[in-house]
Design an enzyme around this catalytic site. Structure first.
Site, PDB file in Angstrom:
ATOM      1  N   ILE A 165       0.837  -1.196   0.000  1.00  0.00           N
ATOM      2  CA  ILE A 165       0.000   0.000   0.000  1.00  0.00           C
ATOM      3  C   ILE A 165       0.877   1.253   0.000  1.00  0.00           C
ATOM      4  O   ILE A 165       0.408   2.351   0.259  1.00  0.00           O
ATOM      5  CB  ILE A 165      -0.941  -0.016   1.229  1.00  0.00           C
ATOM      6  CG1 ILE A 165      -0.160  -0.297   2.540  1.00  0.00           C
ATOM      7  CG2 ILE A 165      -1.983  -1.110   1.097  1.00  0.00           C
ATOM      8  CD1 ILE A 165       0.037   0.896   3.386  1.00  0.00           C
ATOM      9  N   HIS A 219      -4.589  -4.472  -2.052  1.00  0.00           N
ATOM     10  CA  HIS A 219      -4.954  -4.001  -0.707  1.00  0.00           C
ATOM     11  C   HIS A 219      -5.037  -2.484  -0.628  1.00  0.00           C
ATOM     12  O   HIS A 219      -4.906  -1.903   0.448  1.00  0.00           O
ATOM     13  CB  HIS A 219      -3.962  -4.556   0.333  1.00  0.00           C
ATOM     14  CG  HIS A 219      -4.016  -6.055   0.440  1.00  0.00           C
ATOM     15  ND1 HIS A 219      -3.025  -6.812   1.004  1.00  0.00           N
ATOM     16  CD2 HIS A 219      -4.973  -6.937   0.037  1.00  0.00           C
ATOM     17  CE1 HIS A 219      -3.367  -8.104   0.946  1.00  0.00           C
ATOM     18  NE2 HIS A 219      -4.528  -8.202   0.361  1.00  0.00           N
ATOM     19  N   ILE A 231      16.094  -9.519  -1.925  1.00  0.00           N
ATOM     20  CA  ILE A 231      15.435  -9.167  -3.185  1.00  0.00           C
ATOM     21  C   ILE A 231      16.283  -8.239  -4.075  1.00  0.00           C
ATOM     22  O   ILE A 231      16.548  -8.574  -5.237  1.00  0.00           O
ATOM     23  CB  ILE A 231      14.056  -8.530  -2.898  1.00  0.00           C
ATOM     24  CG1 ILE A 231      13.151  -9.582  -2.240  1.00  0.00           C
ATOM     25  CG2 ILE A 231      13.414  -8.004  -4.179  1.00  0.00           C
ATOM     26  CD1 ILE A 231      11.932  -9.019  -1.556  1.00  0.00           C
TER      27      ILE A 231
HETATM   28  P1  NAD Z   1       4.699 -10.503   5.075  1.00  0.00           P
HETATM   29  O1  NAD Z   1       5.261  -9.567   6.087  1.00  0.00           O
HETATM   30  O2  NAD Z   1       3.753 -11.548   5.495  1.00  0.00           O
HETATM   31  O3  NAD Z   1       5.883 -11.243   4.313  1.00  0.00           O
HETATM   32  C1  NAD Z   1       7.005 -10.551   3.860  1.00  0.00           C
HETATM   33  C2  NAD Z   1       8.039 -11.601   3.464  1.00  0.00           C
HETATM   34  O4  NAD Z   1       9.137 -10.920   2.872  1.00  0.00           O
HETATM   35  C3  NAD Z   1       8.590 -12.384   4.659  1.00  0.00           C
HETATM   36  O5  NAD Z   1       8.431 -13.761   4.417  1.00  0.00           O
HETATM   37  C4  NAD Z   1      10.073 -11.979   4.724  1.00  0.00           C
HETATM   38  O6  NAD Z   1      10.907 -13.068   5.018  1.00  0.00           O
HETATM   39  C5  NAD Z   1      10.341 -11.488   3.319  1.00  0.00           C
HETATM   40  N1  NAD Z   1      11.348 -10.428   3.227  1.00  0.00           N
HETATM   41  C6  NAD Z   1      11.406  -9.269   3.944  1.00  0.00           C
HETATM   42  N2  NAD Z   1      12.422  -8.494   3.505  1.00  0.00           N
HETATM   43  C7  NAD Z   1      13.045  -9.192   2.506  1.00  0.00           C
HETATM   44  C8  NAD Z   1      14.165  -8.927   1.669  1.00  0.00           C
HETATM   45  N3  NAD Z   1      14.843  -7.791   1.752  1.00  0.00           N
HETATM   46  N4  NAD Z   1      14.520  -9.867   0.766  1.00  0.00           N
HETATM   47  C9  NAD Z   1      13.820 -11.055   0.677  1.00  0.00           C
HETATM   48  N5  NAD Z   1      12.747 -11.343   1.434  1.00  0.00           N
HETATM   49  C10 NAD Z   1      12.361 -10.428   2.331  1.00  0.00           C
HETATM   50  O7  NAD Z   1       4.097  -9.588   3.941  1.00  0.00           O
HETATM   51  P2  NAD Z   1       2.934  -9.862   2.914  1.00  0.00           P
HETATM   52  O8  NAD Z   1       2.958 -11.262   2.456  1.00  0.00           O
HETATM   53  O9  NAD Z   1       3.024  -8.779   1.924  1.00  0.00           O
HETATM   54  O10 NAD Z   1       1.612  -9.660   3.784  1.00  0.00           O
HETATM   55  C11 NAD Z   1       1.450  -8.616   4.656  1.00  0.00           C
HETATM   56  C12 NAD Z   1       0.289  -7.670   4.341  1.00  0.00           C
HETATM   57  O11 NAD Z   1       0.565  -6.456   4.994  1.00  0.00           O
HETATM   58  C13 NAD Z   1       0.162  -7.315   2.900  1.00  0.00           C
HETATM   59  O12 NAD Z   1      -1.035  -7.817   2.462  1.00  0.00           O
HETATM   60  C14 NAD Z   1       0.191  -5.790   2.810  1.00  0.00           C
HETATM   61  O13 NAD Z   1      -1.086  -5.308   2.464  1.00  0.00           O
HETATM   62  C15 NAD Z   1       0.474  -5.310   4.188  1.00  0.00           C
HETATM   63  N6  NAD Z   1       1.750  -4.559   4.371  1.00  0.00           N
HETATM   64  C16 NAD Z   1       2.195  -3.702   3.397  1.00  0.00           C
HETATM   65  C17 NAD Z   1       3.405  -3.039   3.559  1.00  0.00           C
HETATM   66  C18 NAD Z   1       3.862  -2.102   2.468  1.00  0.00           C
HETATM   67  O14 NAD Z   1       3.028  -1.573   1.745  1.00  0.00           O
HETATM   68  N7  NAD Z   1       5.170  -1.883   2.305  1.00  0.00           N
HETATM   69  C19 NAD Z   1       4.177  -3.242   4.696  1.00  0.00           C
HETATM   70  C20 NAD Z   1       3.690  -4.118   5.691  1.00  0.00           C
HETATM   71  C21 NAD Z   1       2.474  -4.769   5.500  1.00  0.00           C
END
Ligand code: NAD
Ligand code: ZN
Length: 246
Positions: free
Chosen positions: A100, A118, A235
């Protein structure tokens, strides 16, 4: 592994990229489930509770303005830029995101190629009439009254333009994501724990439809068992050389 991913992208006719919170951690935005992530600090606010209680709405806005200090300062990282390059080259047809934070848009990807499952947290909307509010306007109204503001046009409830737990998924975006998924021969899931449904249904749909499924994530995910290739790595450093950013 990286070479295999590069080859898969080269050989693909049409790639769809699906991103989660993990792609934005290198921009300084914490994800949900990693240690120190948002969920370990506070439970998310359910949509029904938001509708029901003005106090809950006020608490939601307080949290939002706090989290926003991080989101507003964030810029796209190498992972976002690598994806933008692949979109620009015509390899990637759509980016479906759970995020988001608006960082795919900020990386230069045209908005019609981005599907936000989302919603978007960089603005707010009236839940009744759909009127858009900028966050600074909401903050001004909140600071002036000490209360969660209502819509100035219709009196409806104003909420950040994100999809909360318990809130219906956006129909248009779900349809577009469905169509994009069925139209790809390579589906690349990046930085998602693939635990949140219905979003996590798209990699499953892609695989069932015969596409190659690649998962790039630091940790194992729920769907590794059905993937053709799993890369447990960071990543930005993985994607940048593939897109020849460095
Ligand atoms: P999640 O937190 O469940 O999963 C994130 C995954 O990314 C984890 O498994 C972690 O190991 C991996 N990860 C983190 N940093 C990494 C990197 N640098 N390199 C490789 N892997 C890495 O997130 P999700 O599956 O997106 O679900 C969470 C929900 O929360 C989403 O639906 C979203 O709407 C919301 N959210 C969004 C944000 C954003 O917009 N940036 C941030 C937090 C949560
Ligand atoms: Zn309204």
């Amino acid at each position: 592994m990286q070479r295999e991913l590069k080859r898969a992208i080269e050989e693909a006719y049409r790639v769809v990229i699906f991103t989660g919170a993990g792609i934005s951690t290198e921009s300084g935005i914490p994800d949900f489930r990693s240690p120190g992530g948002l969920w370990t600090k506070m439970a998310p606010i359910d949509f029904q509770d938001y509708l029901r209680s003005a106090d809950v709405r006020a608490e939601a806005w307080r949290r939002k303005f706090e989290i926003d200090k991080t989101i507003v300062a964030a810029e796209p990282n190498k992972g976002h830029m690598a994806i933008a390059k692949l979109v620009d080259e015509g390899k990637v047809a759509h980016v479906i995101t759970q995020n988001i934070d608006n960082l795919h848009q900020a990386s230069g990807i045209p908005s019609e190629k981005i599907i936000e499952l989302h919603g978007n947290g960089t603005y707010a909307k009236c839940l009744d009439c759909g009127e858009r509010y900028e966050l600074f306007q909401v903050k001004e109204m909140f600071d002036a009254s000490g209360k969660a503001p209502d819509c100035t046009s219709c009196g409806g409830i104003v909420k950040s333009a994100t999809i909360s737990f318990g809130q219906a998924m956006p129909e248009d975006e779900m349809n577009r994501a469905h169509e994009a998924t069925l139209g790809c021969d390579l589906f690349l899931a990046i930085g998602s724990s693939l635990q949140v449904y219905p979003a996590a249904g798209f990699p499953i749909l892609a695989k069932r439809n015969g596409a190659t499924l690649v998962i790039l994530n630091r940790e194992p995910t729920e769907l590794d068992r059905i993937a053709d290739l799993v890369i447990n790595d960071e990543i930005g450093p993985t994607l940048a050389p593939i897109a020849m950013l460095n």
